[in-house]
Design a protein around this motif. Structure first.
Motif, PDB file in Angstrom:
ATOM      1  N   SER A  29      41.256  36.012  29.427  1.00  0.00           N
ATOM      2  CA  SER A  29      40.872  34.752  29.198  1.00  0.00           C
ATOM      3  C   SER A  29      42.058  33.767  29.276  1.00  0.00           C
ATOM      4  CB  SER A  29      40.279  34.844  27.851  1.00  0.00           C
ATOM      5  OG  SER A  29      41.067  35.046  26.909  1.00  0.00           O
ATOM      6  N   GLN A  30      43.249  34.237  28.916  1.00  0.00           N
ATOM      7  CA  GLN A  30      44.325  33.379  28.961  1.00  0.00           C
ATOM      8  C   GLN A  30      44.588  32.823  30.306  1.00  0.00           C
ATOM      9  OE1 GLN A  30      45.803  31.853  26.181  1.00  0.00           O
ATOM     10  NE2 GLN A  30      44.220  33.104  25.369  1.00  0.00           N
ATOM     11  N   ASN A  31      44.441  33.585  31.553  1.00  0.00           N
ATOM     12  CA  ASN A  31      44.508  33.485  32.940  1.00  0.00           C
ATOM     13  C   ASN A  31      43.471  32.847  33.572  1.00  0.00           C
ATOM     14  OD1 ASN A  31      47.327  34.462  33.208  1.00  0.00           O
ATOM     15  ND2 ASN A  31      46.577  36.567  33.231  1.00  0.00           N
ATOM     16  N   GLU A  32      42.020  32.975  33.025  1.00  0.00           N
ATOM     17  CA  GLU A  32      41.051  32.289  33.489  1.00  0.00           C
ATOM     18  C   GLU A  32      41.239  30.712  33.761  1.00  0.00           C
ATOM     19  OE1 GLU A  32      37.605  33.262  31.199  1.00  0.00           O
ATOM     20  OE2 GLU A  32      37.387  35.215  32.313  1.00  0.00           O
ATOM     21  N   PRO A  33      40.819  30.159  34.883  1.00  0.00           N
ATOM     22  CA  PRO A  33      41.073  28.698  35.339  1.00  0.00           C
ATOM     23  C   PRO A  33      39.875  28.113  34.628  1.00  0.00           C
ATOM     24  CG  PRO A  33      40.241  29.928  37.308  1.00  0.00           C
ATOM     25  CD  PRO A  33      40.586  31.033  36.303  1.00  0.00           C
ATOM     26  N   VAL A  66      44.473  34.179  38.951  1.00  0.00           N
ATOM     27  CA  VAL A  66      42.881  34.603  38.926  1.00  0.00           C
ATOM     28  C   VAL A  66      42.339  33.480  39.923  1.00  0.00           C
ATOM     29  CG1 VAL A  66      40.689  34.419  37.892  1.00  0.00           C
ATOM     30  CG2 VAL A  66      42.635  35.215  36.487  1.00  0.00           C
ATOM     31  N   ASP A  67      42.028  33.988  41.040  1.00  0.00           N
ATOM     32  CA  ASP A  67      41.350  33.008  42.308  1.00  0.00           C
ATOM     33  C   ASP A  67      39.911  32.640  41.720  1.00  0.00           C
ATOM     34  OD1 ASP A  67      41.335  31.767  44.416  1.00  0.00           O
ATOM     35  OD2 ASP A  67      40.951  33.407  45.695  1.00  0.00           O
ATOM     36  N   SER A 132      33.250  30.421  40.626  1.00  0.00           N
ATOM     37  CA  SER A 132      33.139  31.857  40.378  1.00  0.00           C
ATOM     38  C   SER A 132      34.651  32.495  40.307  1.00  0.00           C
ATOM     39  CB  SER A 132      32.343  32.740  41.090  1.00  0.00           C
ATOM     40  OG  SER A 132      32.277  34.141  41.015  1.00  0.00           O
ATOM     41  N   ASN A 133      34.974  33.229  39.635  1.00  0.00           N
ATOM     42  CA  ASN A 133      36.411  33.869  39.487  1.00  0.00           C
ATOM     43  C   ASN A 133      36.129  35.369  39.863  1.00  0.00           C
ATOM     44  OD1 ASN A 133      36.551  35.477  37.003  1.00  0.00           O
ATOM     45  ND2 ASN A 133      36.730  33.262  36.100  1.00  0.00           N
ATOM     46  N   SER A 134      37.292  36.032  40.177  1.00  0.00           N
ATOM     47  CA  SER A 134      37.293  37.409  40.497  1.00  0.00           C
ATOM     48  C   SER A 134      37.177  38.505  39.411  1.00  0.00           C
ATOM     49  CB  SER A 134      38.417  37.792  41.399  1.00  0.00           C
ATOM     50  OG  SER A 134      39.733  37.487  40.607  1.00  0.00           O
ATOM     51  N   TYR A 135      37.315  37.898  38.029  1.00  0.00           N
ATOM     52  CA  TYR A 135      37.376  38.648  36.915  1.00  0.00           C
ATOM     53  C   TYR A 135      35.717  39.217  36.333  1.00  0.00           C
ATOM     54  CZ  TYR A 135      42.426  39.239  36.680  1.00  0.00           C
ATOM     55  OH  TYR A 135      43.595  39.607  36.887  1.00  0.00           O
TER      56      TYR A 135
END
Length: 150
Positions: A29-33, A66-67, A132-135
């Motif tokens: 969650s800290q890295n999510e864009p 996080v792409d 959408s992100n990869s996580y």
């Protein structure tokens, strides 16, 4: 019986400690864009452009760990896609448009420009910018763009 009681207390302690650790810190969650500020973006009825920074979950500059990619533009509160076609511009930016609104993702996915055309419909209009992100395959970063009738 004493050995069983000690083992069950130890097991209970380990389970509670793991539960606390796993629920108290989400490393993703800290890295999510996400979009800086509120995800609801409002425009008046005039033609205009605004830029929004992509930041991480703690509000710091997006660090690209996080792409994320563009899924499409949806009707707000619907699963109906208005468009999924994403164009790559000659400078590497991404652009996706629908009728009255255009999203341009710039600067290595760190800035999103939103451009709206003049609203002469007499009604408010809204779209959901879905990504959408990869996580977690969550819609992050995302925004709901609403253009007022007046």
């Amino acid at each position: 019986i004493k050995t069983f009681m000690k083992a069950s207390k130890l097991l209970w302690t380990v389970v509670m400690a793991l539960t606390f650790v796993l629920t108290s810190c989400d490393p993703f969650s800290q890295n999510e864009p996400t979009i800086e500020g509120d995800r609801y973006k409002y425009f008046d009825s005039s033609a205009q452009r605004q830029s929004f920074r992509v930041v991480n979950g703690s509000g710091k500059q997006y660090n690209h760990k996080v792409d994320w990619h563009i899924i499409g533009i949806l009707e707000e509160n619907s699963s109906t896609y208005l468009t999924k076609k994403v164009d790559t511009l000659s400078n590497g930016d991404f652009r996706i448009s629908y009728d009255w609104v255009t999203f341009t993702v710039k600067e290595n996915k760190s800035v999103i420009d939103v451009e709206v055309q003049k609203n002469e419909t007499g009604k408010d209009r809204s779209v959901f910018f879905a990504t959408s992100n990869s996580y977690k395959q969550a819609y992050l970063p995302n925004m709901i763009v609403t253009q007022r009738a007046k």
